[in-house]
Design an enzyme around this catalytic site. Structure first.
Site, PDB file in Angstrom:
ATOM      1  CG  ASP A 201      -1.949   1.360   1.307  1.00  9.10           C
ATOM      2  OD1 ASP A 201      -2.637   1.379   0.584  1.00  9.10           O
ATOM      3  OD2 ASP A 201      -1.484   2.215   2.205  1.00  9.10           O
ATOM      4  CD  GLU A 270      -2.236   2.316  -3.567  1.00  9.22           C
ATOM      5  OE1 GLU A 270      -3.520   2.525  -3.536  1.00  9.22           O
ATOM      6  OE2 GLU A 270      -1.490   2.313  -2.215  1.00  9.22           O
TER       7      GLU A 270
END
Length: 539
Positions: A201, A270
């Protein structure tokens, strides 16, 4: 990088655990609920699941604020529940990827609790601390994605700490080698347990400029993207100094070296940066991450030009790595609403989106409910939970509309998600699209999703083949896929009107035995219905 690697060309099904299935009926989904629904997931034909954070957390950002990386939050169960999930998934042939939120922690993490006490303790330099300017203002102009300054004053240390997200999410200081090692140790804990992969993330936020230089202003005409438009001052800057710093690429080498000690594991980064395509290529180059995805196809721009340009630019720059595409996830409005623009209730549109994203070169992240053709849920302000939406309501309604519970049964209360009121209300429009209403309907979005993915699994040309775009019509996305002497022509009518294209070479139509609108070829002309598709085998 072998074509036999499980993740190459894989379809990865993202599960937002709070909203998937509630096994203990407290209104919040849990790990045992995911385990119960694994046979359903296996029936979809996906290769892996990616589980959003289930770690111990005060839940200020619903799990993306972690207070203990090696513990399951009691809201989701316990470690036995995770072990059971992992074992059952592997029995069903499903790989398991977990979220790793590395750039920041919760302010309730033991590291931060110690770090904020004074400037001399063992963790004093584990977070991004800085003195105030002479007038007491923050050390620079960096902003938070969730609104306002990216610096929070701490009365204990008499310093500011950096938070690129909520003020309760302090940023770690990755310039400290001890921080890097501690992060790698947390990752290895889960690798030892047998997870197959990591979704990293906000990975571009790990490092921040050591000199704390101001970000330059961004002209008004360039202020766009992913909710950071006119109503969010975050869009007013080029985030050169608090995001996507060059040191992060070196840290990716360390993550990859760790993964290589656990054969068969993979990482998906990401990417969110000023030039996400360039960053995707860089973060997957050489011995860095195996895959990366960005928000380029998670915007509102549903056009032939945008999709073509995005993929072509990535293909030109990504030499070593492997792309991954997503058209929905837990951070953006659902695709049938975002791209549908007035046609959100069309089953045909949902089917076309599934076929389109899985026909591009790369792996795919598919968000829970995408297989049902769910549209964005409409919520009243008093039902909002997302701090991002609460801050910017009503011009930006936040992320709750894509996070409402999965509808399992049309006639059960709360659509069978829970016996008690869920943390977010079930959308009435979703109840009629529940799993039990679609599972035996050969014309449904769900059955198409299942049969299409199982067919795609047998088509190496779609999983591994090269891609080359061709400009035949402004509303029809056209490209070739080519692999080991086989060549296909693929086209998608993105418009709500019938269109015709003239083929540029001899092509024989491929009979796709699916319940989806298909184009008809007459000589060198293909007539495509609204939101129709055409596949042809090039002679």
């Amino acid at each position: 990088m072998s074509e036999t690697s499980w993740w190459k060309g894989a379809v990865i099904y993202q599960i937002y655990p709070r909203s998937f299935y509630d096994s203990n009926h407290d209104g919040v989904g849990d790990l045992a609920g995911i385990t119960k629904k694994l046979p359903y997931i296996a029936s979809l034909g996906v290769d892996a699941i990616w589980i959003s954070p289930f770690f111990k957390s005060p839940m200020k950002d619903f799990g993306y604020d972690i207070s203990d990386y090696q513990a399951v939050d009691p809201l989701f169960g316990d470690m036995n529940d995770f072990d059971n999930l992992l074992e059952r998934a592997h029995q069903l042939g499903i790989k398991v990827m977990i979220d790793q939120v590395l750039s920041h922690t919760s302010d309730q993490h033991a590291w931060f609790t110690q770090s904020r006490q004074n400037k001399t303790n063992d963790k004093a330099d584990w977070y991004m601390w800085a003195d105030a300017n002479q007038d007491g203002t923050p050390p620079n102009n960096w902003l938070s994605i969730f609104g306002g300054m990216g610096w929070q004053w701490d009365s204990r240390r008499q310093q500011y700490y950096l938070h690129n997200f909520l003020s309760s999410q302090p940023d770690l200081n990755f310039h400290n080698p001890d921080v890097q090692q501690a992060v790698l140790d947390n990752i290895e804990y889960w690798l030892k347990k047998g997870v197959d992969g990591l979704r990293l993330d906000a990975i571009t936020f790990c490092f921040n400029d050591k000199e704390l230089r101001d970000n330059p202003a961004k002209p008004i005409e360039e202020r766009n993207g992913r909710g950071f438009s006119e109503d969010n001052p975050y869009a007013y800057q080029y985030h050169y100094f608090n995001n996507d710093r060059p040191e992060t690429l070196d840290f990716m080498l360390k993550i990859r070296a760790l993964l290589d000690r656990y054969p068969g594991t993979a990482a998906l980064g990401e990417i969110s940066s000023e030039d996400s395509i360039k960053s995707m290529a860089e973060y997957t180059q050489g011995n860095r991450l195996q895959m990366a995805y960005s928000f380029e196809l998670l915007t509102d721009d549903f056009s032939v030009e945008h999709i073509t340009t995005t993929v072509q630019q990535l293909e030109a720059q990504m030499k070593d790595g492997w792309p991954c595409w997503a058209i929905s996830n837990h951070d953006v409005a659902r695709v049938v609403t975002r791209w549908g623009k007035g046609h959100a209730k069309s089953k045909q549109l949902a089917k076309m989106f599934t076929a389109l994203v899985t026909s591009l070169r790369g792996s795919v992240c598919s968000y829970q409910g995408e297989e049902l053709g769910l549209e964005e849920a409409e919520l009243e302000f008093e039902n909002l939970q997302d701090p991002f939406g609460i801050e910017f309501w009503p011009t930006f309604k936040g992320r709750d509309g894509c996070r409402t519970p999965m509808p399992w049964h049309i006639e059960k209360e709360h659509a069978g998600f829970s016996q008690n009121a869920p943390w977010l209300p079930v959308s009435p429009a979703h109840q009629s699209l529940s799993v039990d209403t679609q599972i035996d309907d050969p014309t449904s979005s769900l059955v198409f999703y299942q049969t299409w993915l199982k067919w795609r699994t047998t088509q190496d040309i779609l999983k591994y083949g090269d891609i080359k775009f061709v400009d035949l019509h402004s509303d029809v996305l056209c490209f070739y896929r080519e692999y080991k002497g086989k060549k296909w022509f693929v086209s998608f009518n993105l418009s709500a009107q019938a269109q015709s294209i003239v083929l540029s070479e001899s092509t024989q139509p491929i009979n796709l035995k699916f319940d989806i609108l298909q184009g008809q070829q007459v000589g060198q002309i293909v007539n495509l219905p609204a939101h129709g598709i055409y596949f042809g085998n090039c002679a």
